[in-house]
Design a protein around this motif. Structure first.
Motif, PDB file in Angstrom:
ATOM      1  N   VAL A   6     -10.830  37.463  29.580  1.00 21.05           N
ATOM      2  CA  VAL A   6     -10.224  36.439  30.760  1.00 21.05           C
ATOM      3  C   VAL A   6     -11.532  36.529  31.827  1.00 21.05           C
ATOM      4  N   ARG A   7     -12.102  35.418  32.111  1.00 24.40           N
ATOM      5  CA  ARG A   7     -13.207  35.267  32.952  1.00 24.40           C
ATOM      6  C   ARG A   7     -14.347  36.436  32.671  1.00 24.40           C
ATOM      7  N   GLY A   8     -14.588  36.805  31.514  1.00 27.61           N
ATOM      8  CA  GLY A   8     -15.585  37.752  31.092  1.00 27.61           C
ATOM      9  C   GLY A   8     -15.033  39.279  31.118  1.00 27.61           C
ATOM     10  N   ARG A   9     -13.544  39.554  31.600  1.00 22.31           N
ATOM     11  CA  ARG A   9     -12.958  40.710  31.573  1.00 22.31           C
ATOM     12  C   ARG A   9     -12.254  40.666  30.285  1.00 22.31           C
ATOM     13  N   LEU A  10     -11.956  42.105  29.850  1.00 22.84           N
ATOM     14  CA  LEU A  10     -11.195  42.149  28.746  1.00 22.84           C
ATOM     15  C   LEU A  10      -9.791  42.021  28.833  1.00 22.84           C
ATOM     16  N   ALA A  11      -8.930  41.050  28.311  1.00 22.45           N
ATOM     17  CA  ALA A  11      -7.735  40.654  28.311  1.00 22.45           C
ATOM     18  C   ALA A  11      -6.841  41.867  27.788  1.00 22.45           C
ATOM     19  N   VAL A  12      -6.225  42.541  28.661  1.00 20.44           N
ATOM     20  CA  VAL A  12      -5.394  43.872  28.256  1.00 20.44           C
ATOM     21  C   VAL A  12      -3.796  43.533  28.613  1.00 20.44           C
ATOM     22  N   THR A  13      -3.076  44.288  28.118  1.00 21.73           N
ATOM     23  CA  THR A  13      -1.501  44.214  28.650  1.00 21.73           C
ATOM     24  C   THR A  13      -1.271  45.043  29.609  1.00 21.73           C
ATOM     25  N   PRO A  14      -0.194  44.926  30.349  1.00 26.03           N
ATOM     26  CA  PRO A  14       0.280  45.447  31.739  1.00 26.03           C
ATOM     27  C   PRO A  14       0.081  47.189  31.443  1.00 26.03           C
ATOM     28  N   GLU A  15      -0.079  47.573  30.073  1.00 24.43           N
ATOM     29  CA  GLU A  15      -0.310  48.962  29.858  1.00 24.43           C
ATOM     30  C   GLU A  15      -1.585  49.365  29.785  1.00 24.43           C
ATOM     31  N   MET A  16      -2.475  48.345  29.804  1.00 25.42           N
ATOM     32  CA  MET A  16      -3.989  48.314  29.945  1.00 25.42           C
ATOM     33  C   MET A  16      -4.541  48.874  28.318  1.00 25.42           C
ATOM     34  N   ASP A  52      -1.448  41.644  37.193  1.00 25.66           N
ATOM     35  CA  ASP A  52      -0.981  41.982  38.718  1.00 25.66           C
ATOM     36  C   ASP A  52       0.595  41.846  38.381  1.00 25.66           C
ATOM     37  N   LEU A  53       1.370  42.524  37.979  1.00 23.50           N
ATOM     38  CA  LEU A  53       2.857  42.204  38.029  1.00 23.50           C
ATOM     39  C   LEU A  53       3.414  42.244  39.348  1.00 23.50           C
ATOM     40  N   VAL A  54       2.976  42.374  40.323  1.00 21.91           N
ATOM     41  CA  VAL A  54       3.299  42.263  41.519  1.00 21.91           C
ATOM     42  C   VAL A  54       3.350  40.835  42.273  1.00 21.91           C
ATOM     43  N   LYS A  55       2.277  40.340  42.051  1.00 21.75           N
ATOM     44  CA  LYS A  55       1.965  38.985  42.423  1.00 21.75           C
ATOM     45  C   LYS A  55       2.521  37.943  41.362  1.00 21.75           C
ATOM     46  N   GLY A  56       2.558  38.262  40.061  1.00 21.27           N
ATOM     47  CA  GLY A  56       3.032  37.452  38.922  1.00 21.27           C
ATOM     48  C   GLY A  56       2.188  36.202  38.965  1.00 21.27           C
ATOM     49  N   ASP A  57       2.821  35.259  38.023  1.00 19.36           N
ATOM     50  CA  ASP A  57       2.182  33.950  37.897  1.00 19.36           C
ATOM     51  C   ASP A  57       0.701  33.960  37.136  1.00 19.36           C
ATOM     52  N   GLY A  58       0.671  35.108  36.495  1.00 15.65           N
ATOM     53  CA  GLY A  58      -0.624  35.223  35.591  1.00 15.65           C
ATOM     54  C   GLY A  58      -1.953  35.770  36.531  1.00 15.65           C
ATOM     55  N   ALA A  59      -1.644  36.468  37.577  1.00 17.01           N
ATOM     56  CA  ALA A  59      -2.515  36.830  38.459  1.00 17.01           C
ATOM     57  C   ALA A  59      -3.228  38.091  37.955  1.00 17.01           C
ATOM     58  N   VAL A  60      -4.413  38.691  38.120  1.00 16.39           N
ATOM     59  CA  VAL A  60      -4.794  39.749  37.810  1.00 16.39           C
ATOM     60  C   VAL A  60      -5.405  40.805  38.794  1.00 16.39           C
TER      61      VAL A  60
END
Length: 453
Positions: free
Chosen positions: A281-291, A310-318
């Motif tokens: 995702v924009r050059g960074r590894l796409a990981v789960t919330p468990e990383m 970023d589970l606090v912000k939600g809406d696909g934020a990282v």
């Protein structure tokens, strides 16, 4: 049964915090832990501008991993240049130049980031970054050398170009770098009676419409006002069109005579990430919330190299690539690796923002701890208190506090060491971005290792 092998790549905030937690929570016989890093220290990156300005010594922000007698992790001195997650092999180029194919059962990828550059003519040849300890020390020498060379010159045009400095990047790194180094030159020029202080000009430019937008509009304006009152020319909505040895051309058409271009316009994930052949995702590894990395057993990624949801912000934020997140993600990844070793369920990373601190040198600072907006000395106290408390060892805390007190009492020191006397150093010289393997070369290494048994 053989003990599982845990390999941690990177000794930044995320990697070191992960290793420390693994050591505390795993018994010595439960797993073997190894850490890959070209240097056996953790760099406290947020204080690099103060190293460049001479407020802190380089040793103050380079926290030794080998000082601790309890540190039982095997340190592999080198850099990871490729990972085959299917074969579970990490290719490492040791500092001796030898290549090592290291097998693992679990790998934690925290290789950090490199300075983000663009296809701008002359940029990588003539700009310097602010990502490594060597760069900070080099820039300090270079800036002081410009004062010495301007003082020795009899040519007015040469003097003007040597006393004009350009910093690109209106984020925390660029703003703090410009503020700290401008303060250094302002104090240093008083010792050069042949130089007119009005000739020293610092430019801070950024393509964004606001300075440090994460601070919010009000504090961002306060920071802008502080810089402008100190004589720093801040230009927004503009970037570099072309860089040359003695001038910088901006996208608005202006040409600035300049021998010092400092580039801090963002970061990009380590080139190591591209060797995995995994989703990004924009050059960074796409990981789960468990990383962990979906589809690849035993692979975890965090910090600047991973797009952690970023589970606090939600809406696909990282989560943004900050030290605050790196430290806390390191702890969570360690817990999840331990859970994987023990056959337990993994848990997601959830963290609320603690706020932001920006040290502009001297008594100038802006901070927003827990949403409370501060400026001036209260903000300075919060900023330095936060950095001081985040230092991992008592030795580092003592050194930093001593340096701060000495600088407050005795003022700045203007000695240059001569590091940059031999040749001009570039971004590539410091960050080794061309050292990585291709995906095919990584697979060849893994196949060769499998053939050997």
């Amino acid at each position: 049964m053989a003990r599982p092998r845990i390999l941690v790549v990177g000794a930044g905030f995320a990697g070191v915090e992960c290793v420390r937690r693994l050591e505390r929570r795993l018994s010595p016989g439960e797993a073997d832990i190894a850490l890959v890093s070209p240097f056996s220290y953790q760099l406290y990156l947020p204080l690099l501008p103060q190293v460049a300005a001479g407020v802190l010594t380089p040793q103050s922000v380079a926290i030794s991993l080998r000082r601790s007698q309890k540190f039982r992790t095997r340190i592999i001195p080198g850099g990871a240049i490729g990972v085959d997650p299917r074969a579970k092999v990490c290719v490492i180029r040791k500092i001796t130049g030898e290549t090592l194919d290291e097998r693992y059962d679990y790998i934690v990828l925290a290789p950090g980031s490199v300075t983000r550059t663009f296809d701008i003519p002359g940029l990588v040849e003539h700009a310097r970054g602010m990502k490594t300890l060597a760069e900070a020390a080099y820039i300090r020498d270079h800036v002081i050398a410009q004062l010495d060379l301007a003082d020795a010159s009899t040519d007015d045009a040469e003097r003007a170009s040597r006393l004009q400095f350009v910093v690109v990047g209106g984020g925390y790194a660029g703003t703090e770098t410009a503020a700290c180094l401008q303060r250094l030159t302002l104090n240093a020029v008083k010792r050069y009676p042949r130089l007119d202080p009005k000739m020293i000009r610092w430019h801070l430019i950024d393509i964004a419409p606001r300075l440090m937008p994460e601070l919010g509009e009000r504090l961002g304006d306060v920071a802008m006002g502080i810089l402008q009152r100190r004589g720093i020319e801040v230009t927004l909505g503009v970037s570099v069109a072309k860089a040359a040895p003695e001038e910088v051309t901006l996208t608005d058409g202006r040409v600035l005579p300049c021998r010092t271009l400092i580039w801090t316009a963002g970061v990009a994930a380590s080139p190591l990430i591209a060797t995995l052949g995994a989703e990004t995702v924009r050059g960074r590894l796409a990981v789960t919330p468990e990383m962990n990395l979906q589809g690849f057993e035993g692979v975890f990624a965090l910090g600047d190299a991973a797009a952690v949801p970023d589970l606090v912000k939600g809406d696909g934020a990282v989560c943004p690539p900050t030290a605050q997140h790196g430290i806390r993600q390191g702890r969570k990844v360690a817990d999840n690796v331990i859970a994987a070793v023990r056959g337990l369920p993994l848990t997601p990373y959830v963290h609320r923002d603690l706020g932001l601190v920006v040290d502009l040198g001297g008594r100038d600072a802006v901070s927003r701890p827990l949403g409370v907006e501060l400026r001036g000395m209260p903000a300075q106290a919060v900023a330095r208190g936060y950095h001081w408390s985040a230092l991992r060892t008592n030795v580092a805390k003592t050194r930093v506090l001593t340096d701060w007190l000495l600088n407050a009492v005795a003022g700045d020191d203007f000695v240059r060491t001569g590091f940059q006397a031999q040749k001009r150093a570039t971004l590539r010289d410091f960050e080794f971005t061309d050292a990585y393997l291709t995906q095919d070369e990584v697979r060849e290494h893994a196949a060769s290792l499998t053939a050997k048994g």
